[in-house]
Design a protein around this motif. Structure first.
Motif, PDB file in Angstrom:
ATOM      1  N   THR A 243     -51.128 -54.066 -15.797  1.00 53.52           N
ATOM      2  CA  THR A 243     -49.888 -54.706 -16.608  1.00 53.52           C
ATOM      3  C   THR A 243     -49.862 -52.898 -16.871  1.00 53.52           C
ATOM      4  N   CYS A 244     -48.414 -52.669 -17.297  1.00 53.54           N
ATOM      5  CA  CYS A 244     -48.424 -51.201 -17.703  1.00 53.54           C
ATOM      6  C   CYS A 244     -47.733 -51.455 -19.436  1.00 53.54           C
ATOM      7  N   ILE A 365     -43.884 -39.266 -18.424  1.00 54.61           N
ATOM      8  CA  ILE A 365     -44.055 -39.785 -16.817  1.00 54.61           C
ATOM      9  C   ILE A 365     -43.747 -41.337 -17.127  1.00 54.61           C
ATOM     10  N   ALA A 366     -42.338 -41.525 -15.475  1.00 55.74           N
ATOM     11  CA  ALA A 366     -42.881 -43.177 -15.575  1.00 55.74           C
ATOM     12  C   ALA A 366     -42.361 -42.463 -14.239  1.00 55.74           C
ATOM     13  N   THR A 382     -42.726 -45.662 -20.512  1.00 58.20           N
ATOM     14  CA  THR A 382     -41.626 -46.660 -19.730  1.00 58.20           C
ATOM     15  C   THR A 382     -39.769 -47.271 -20.703  1.00 58.20           C
ATOM     16  N   ASN A 383     -40.226 -46.903 -22.088  1.00 65.45           N
ATOM     17  CA  ASN A 383     -38.408 -46.788 -22.272  1.00 65.45           C
ATOM     18  C   ASN A 383     -38.053 -46.038 -21.167  1.00 65.45           C
ATOM     19  N   GLY A 389     -34.376 -43.378 -16.338  1.00 65.26           N
ATOM     20  CA  GLY A 389     -34.360 -41.817 -16.922  1.00 65.26           C
ATOM     21  C   GLY A 389     -35.485 -41.543 -16.556  1.00 65.26           C
ATOM     22  N   LEU A 390     -36.566 -40.941 -16.959  1.00 65.51           N
ATOM     23  CA  LEU A 390     -37.486 -40.057 -16.157  1.00 65.51           C
ATOM     24  C   LEU A 390     -38.702 -40.573 -15.233  1.00 65.51           C
ATOM     25  N   THR A 391     -38.824 -40.032 -14.230  1.00 61.32           N
ATOM     26  CA  THR A 391     -40.013 -40.583 -13.119  1.00 61.32           C
ATOM     27  C   THR A 391     -40.728 -39.452 -12.930  1.00 61.32           C
ATOM     28  N   GLY A 392     -41.610 -40.032 -12.030  1.00 67.65           N
ATOM     29  CA  GLY A 392     -43.129 -39.366 -11.279  1.00 67.65           C
ATOM     30  C   GLY A 392     -43.910 -39.894 -10.947  1.00 67.65           C
TER      31      GLY A 392
END
Length: 397
Positions: A243-244, A365-366, A382-383, A389-392
């Motif tokens: 889970t995250c 970070i996402a 997660t938001n 938005g952000l990824t990583g």
């Protein structure tokens, strides 16, 4: 355990492939209720990828691992080698770390984000002192994308590659996920919950054995935070439900009850992997593990490096290809770091983001792994994903 960071993006992200939800795994039949590793594991069909060693390689020198050590790696999912890497090479790595920390300090100071660069502090505390002035300074280290030459030498060292040959055969590539870990004291984002590395990767690679070498640059113990593994949790090759995300981090996590029902392991199978500097912990990509909290007053620095067969899927979402290090049919093969080490993963990811978001100091970070697992604990990471938005990238421990 994996790394790098992306940024704010106002258009669809090319890497954000929607994962199929993992198929259900039947719970183990507890029968008389007696929980033992051997009994529970016997109900799981072993995956040969993670449990069967390749033929013993023939090299023009002695192999670094005994047959018993190789057997232990495939049976238990991990192997501790207390004295394996030349400490002089680790000294060089720490000097490279000093340079990375100095770069971060200068960037923070020059932009008015900190008032003291802490230049007199040693590498064991300087980043922690910077973190106290700018929360997230350690994340800036974590997401650095260019591979120092000192790390390259360790990663492609003859003794390490000979050991990897004993695990996967003569064709070896360095996996694009490598990490420098700055486990600052009493820091949530440096304390990593139970997980399997496969949970961060595309499911296509779950039939690929990926060998991880976790290498502490300082002594690693229960006080400053070390790795714990759940022995035998790799045998079925199954990836348990994750889970995250954990707390205010970007980490996925796996509940002990879920691991008991799907992997046949529980608290009785925990192994605490304390190691002196120069030691190596070898793991695979299916073994459940975590990184415990640093309760000391100094940073625990470590590297995690990975290898696999270059012909097999690597699961890194098409962000970067592995670097070939050895080929069995080319004994004199000369690897070329030029492309791999020159690619800044963060820069690549930033090119997919808007100009407005290209902020070196962003610490959110996402990424794609969040698409694979249920988000049960929303947070700023997660938001950012939900906002497009952000990824990583991050890999554990």
């Amino acid at each position: 355990m994996m790394a790098a960071c992306l940024r704010r993006c106002n258009r669809p992200m090319l890497m954000m492939q929607r994962f199929a939800k993992p198929s259900a795994v039947p719970a183990l039949n507890r029968g008389d209720g007696i929980r033992s590793y051997a009994a529970a594991a016997a109900q799981l069909k072993p995956s040969p990828v993670y449990t069967e060693a390749p033929p013993r390689p023939q090299l023009p020198r002695s192999l670094p691992l005994s047959a018993a050590q190789v057997e232990h790696y495939f049976k238990e999912g991990y192997l501790i080698c207390p004295s394996f890497v030349d400490v002089a090479e680790l000294d060089d790595c720490l000097k490279a770390v000093e340079g990375l920390v100095d770069y971060v300090a200068n960037r923070l100071y020059d932009t008015g984000r900190i008032k003291d660069k802490c230049e007199s502090a040693p590498v064991s505390t300087r980043l922690w002192l910077l973190e106290k002035q700018f929360k997230g300074a350690s994340v800036l280290i974590h997401k650095a994308g260019v591979l120092p030459k000192e790390f390259q030498r360790v990663w492609s060292g003859q003794k390490l590659l000979d050991a990897v040959t004993q695990f996967i055969g003569g064709d070896i590539a360095g996996h694009p996920v490598w990490n420098l870990r700055s486990k600052t004291p009493h820091t949530e984002q440096a304390t990593v919950p139970w997980h399997q590395d496969n949970a961060y990767l595309d499911p296509e690679c779950e039939n690929t054995l990926q060998v991880t070498a976790w290498i502490p640059l300082v002594d690693a113990n229960q006080t400053n935070g070390c790795i714990q593994v759940l022995r035998g949790g790799h045998r079925s090759g199954v990836t348990a439900k994750h889970t995250c995300c954990a707390g205010d981090t970007w980490y996925v996590q796996c509940d002990m009850n879920d691991m008991e029902h799907t992997l046949g392991v529980n608290e009785s199978d925990v192994v605490t992997c304390e190691m002196p500097r120069g030691g190596v912990l070898f793991m695979n990509n299916a073994i459940p593990h975590r990184s415990t909290e640093n309760l000391s007053e100094a940073i625990r620095w470590s590297l995690d490096l990975r290898w696999q067969d270059p012909a097999k899927p690597h699961g890194f979402h098409n962000l970067k290809d592995p670097v070939t290090m050895r080929l069995a049919n080319q004994p004199g093969y000369q690897m070329d770091w030029t492309t791999f080490a020159g690619i800044d993963r963060t820069k690549l990811q930033l090119e997919q983001a808007s100009e407005e978001a290209q902020d070196y100091f962003e610490t959110t970070i996402a990424g794609p792994w969040m698409e694979r697992w249920e988000i049960t604990h929303p947070n700023r990471h997660t938001n950012a994903l939900n906002a497009g938005g952000l990824t990583g990238w991050h890999s554990k421990a």
